[in-house]
Write an enzyme that holds these catalytic residues in place. Structure first.
Site, PDB file in Angstrom:
ATOM      1  N   GLU A 167       0.802  -1.226   0.000  1.00  0.00           N
ATOM      2  CA  GLU A 167       0.000   0.000   0.000  1.00  0.00           C
ATOM      3  C   GLU A 167       0.839   1.282   0.000  1.00  0.00           C
ATOM      4  OE1 GLU A 167      -2.881  -0.318   3.180  1.00  0.00           O
ATOM      5  OE2 GLU A 167      -3.979  -1.881   2.126  1.00  0.00           O
ATOM      6  N   GLU A 351      -6.021  -8.061  -0.156  1.00  0.00           N
ATOM      7  CA  GLU A 351      -6.605  -7.844   1.178  1.00  0.00           C
ATOM      8  C   GLU A 351      -8.066  -7.478   1.012  1.00  0.00           C
ATOM      9  OE1 GLU A 351      -4.788  -5.025   3.919  1.00  0.00           O
ATOM     10  OE2 GLU A 351      -2.784  -5.763   3.417  1.00  0.00           O
TER      11      GLU A 351
END
Ligand code: FCB
Length: 441
Positions: A167, A351
Site C-alpha cells: 500500500e 486484502e
C-alpha cells in the site's frame, strides 16, 4: 451466501494475509527499533499507546498459526518480512536470528502445502533510517534494494510470489500528509517526496529480485471508492482528485510513466529534483497486481489549501472501523485496473475483510457480519471475473486479530480471535465457514 471454491475458475487461489509488525512481536529475536515503536511511544498517536512488542507472539507460535492456514483449506499465505528484524539498523549487519525466522517460516509453509507470498515492507521502517529522513530521503531506494537483496538471497528461491511495498498510498499520503501513521508528518513536501520515493524503491526492489532470478513479482496497492457527496460539479471534482492521488497515482507511475495531472496541480512545486528521470526504474515490468479493498468514501469540497476537500459520513451499514460496506467498489476497481492499466496481467485481491464487534462467548465467536461481508465481496469478485477480468486469487485480511496500527488492539479483523493476554487463538465462525467453502471439491 458464501460462494465456494467450485464457483471460481479452476486454479483460483484462496489465501489469508498478515504482516510482520502486526503479529510477530518485535521485542523478540533481535529485531531493531522501528518508527512504529517510537510513534506509539509518543502520546496521542495510538490508542492506549499500544505497540507491537508482543502482538500475537507469532514469532514463537508460528507453527500453530500455519496449521490454522492449512486446516482452513487456504492455498496461499501472504506475510511480510520486517526490515528491522532482518537489518536492525536498517543497513549493514544482518540479524541471523531474523533471517533464520523467515527461512523456517517459508519451509513451514511449504511443508504444509501452502504457497508463500511475501511482501518485503509492511510499514515497520527501522528507526535509524527514519532518523535519516525515511521515505523523504531519496537514498531509501538504495537502502531498500540492499534489504531486498539480503532477505531474498535467503528465502527468494522458495517463494511463490513477492511484492515490494504494501500500500504505497499509506506509506506516502496517510503517513506524511494526514499524519495518521508513522512517522506522523503533515507536510505536503514530505508527502510528494515520499510518494515518489516509494515508487523508486518499489522499482529498485523489483530489479534486485529479477537479478536474483525470482519469478512472479508484483505490486500491492490499496483502493477506496471515491463517491461525490452530492451531485454538484464541485463534489465531482473533489472526488476525482481523491481518486487520483489514492487510486491512480501509483498505477499511473508504474504502467504509464507519469503521475495524474490532478495530483501534480498540488504536488508539482514540492516534487524531488529530477523526478521525471526515474520512470525507467519505476516502470520495471510486473507479473501481477494485487488490490487491497475495504470501503468507499463520500467526498465533498472544503475550504483551505489544496486538496481542499473532506470526507463526509455516508448512509451505508458500517464496520467497527466506521467504514461503509460497499462491495460494488471491488468490482469497479478490478474492472478499472484491468481496463486502464494492467490488461491481461493476472490480478489478485490481496486484502479484503472487516473489523467487527467480535466477542468470545463460551469458547466461540459468532461473527456472522464478517461472513456476510466476505460473501458479498467474494461475489463482487465473481462479478468481475464474469466481466472478463483475469482475477486469479483472493486473500482475506486477516488470519488473526492483530495490531491495527494507530487503533491498537481494539479493531478485530481476524478469522481467528486472539486473547491478547493469554495469546489463546480461537477460530471464529467465519474461519469455519471459509474452511467449508474452500474445501477441495
Ligand atoms: C490495510 C493494511 C493492513 C490492515 C488493514 C485493515 O490498509 O494493509 O495492515 O491495517 O488495512
Amino acid at each position: 451466501m458464501l460462494p465456494t471454491r467450485a464457483d471460481f475458475p479452476p486454479g483460483f487461489l484462496f489465501g489469508a494475509a498478515t504482516s510482520s509488525y502486526q503479529i510477530e512481536g518485535h521485542t523478540f529475536g533481535g529485531a531493531g527499533v522501528t518508527h512504529w515503536d517510537t510513534f506509539a511511544a509518543t502520546p496521542g498517536n495510538v490508542v492506549r499507546a499500544e505497540n507491537g512488542d508482543t502482538a500475537c507472539d507469532h514469532y514463537h507460535r508460528w507453527p500453530a498459526d500455519l496449521d490454522l492456514l492449512r486446516d482452513g483449506n487456504f492455498d496461499v499465505y501472504r506475510f511480510s518480512t520486517s526490515w528491522a528484524r532482518v537489518l536492525p539498523e536498517g543497513r549493514g549487519a544482518a540479524n541471523p536470528e531474523g533471517l533464520d525466522f523467515y527461512d523456517r517460516l517459508v519451509d513451514g509453509l511449504l511443508e504444509r502445502g501452502l504457497k508463500p507470498a511475501a511482501t518485503l515492507y509492511h510499514w515497520e521502517l527501522p528507526a535509524p533510517l527514519a532518523d535519516l529522513g525515511g521515505w523523504r530521503n531519496r537514498d531509501i531506494a538504495g537502502w531498500f534494494g540492499d534489504f531486498t537483496e539480503v532477505i531474498m538471497r535467503r528465502i527468494g528461491d522458495r517463494l511463490w510470489s513477492a511484492a515490494p511495498i504494501n500500500e504505497p498510498w499509506c506509506v506516502g499520503w496517510l503517513s506524511h500528509f494526514l499524519g495518521h501513521h508513522a512517522p506522523g508528518l503533515r507536510d505536503i513536501r514530505a508527502t510528494a517526496h515520499a510518494m515518489h520515493h516509494v515508487m523508486l524503491a518499489h522499482g529498485t526492489a523489483i530489479g534486485v529480485m529479477r537479478d536474483l532470478g525470482m519469478k512472479n513479482l508484483g505490486g500491492v496497492f490499496n483502493f477506496e471508492y471515491a463517491q461525490p457527496a452530492d451531485d454538484t460539479p464541485e463534489a465531482a471534482r473533489a472526488a476525482a482528485l481523491y481518486d487520483a492521488y489514492y487510486n491512480q497515482f501509483f498505477l499511473s507511475g508504474i504502467f504509464k510513466g507519469r503521475y495524474p495531472d490532478l495530483v501534480m496541480e498540488g504536488f508539482a512545486p514540492h516534487m524531488p529534483k529530477n523526478w521525471q528521470d526515474d520512470f525507467a526504474v519505476i516502470q520495471a515490468p510486473l507479473d501481477w497486481v494485487g488490490l487491497n479493498y475495504y470501503t468507499r468514501k463520500l467526498i465533498a469540497p472544503a475550504p483551505g489549501p489544496w486538496p481542499a476537500h473532506q470526507e463526509v459520513p455516508g448512509p451505508l451499514p458500517k464496520t467497527a472501523m466506521e467504514w461503509e460496506i460497499y462491495p460494488q467498489g471491488l468490482t469497479h476497481f478490478l474492472t478499472m485496473v484491468a481496463r486502464d492499466y494492467t490488461g491481461t496481467l493476472p490480478l489478485y485481491v490481496t486484502e479484503n475483510g472487516m473489523a467487527g464487534y467480535d466477542e468470545l462467548v463460551a469458547g466461540a465467536v459468532d461473527d456472522q457480519p464478517r461472513i456476510d461481508y466476505l460473501a458479498a465481496h467474494l461475489n463482487a469478485a465473481r462479478d468481475a471475473i464474469a466481466q472478463g477480468v483475469p482475477l486469479n486469487g483472493y486473500f482475506t485480511w486477516s488470519l488473526l486479530d492483530n495490531y491495527e496500527w494507530s487503533l491498537g488492539y481494539e479493531k478485530r479483523f481476524g478469522l481467528v480471535h486472539m486473547d491478547f493476554d493469554s495469546l489463546q487463538r480461537t477460530p471464529k465462525a467465519s474461519y469455519h465457514a471459509l474452511r467449508a467453502a474452500f474445501a477441495q471439491g
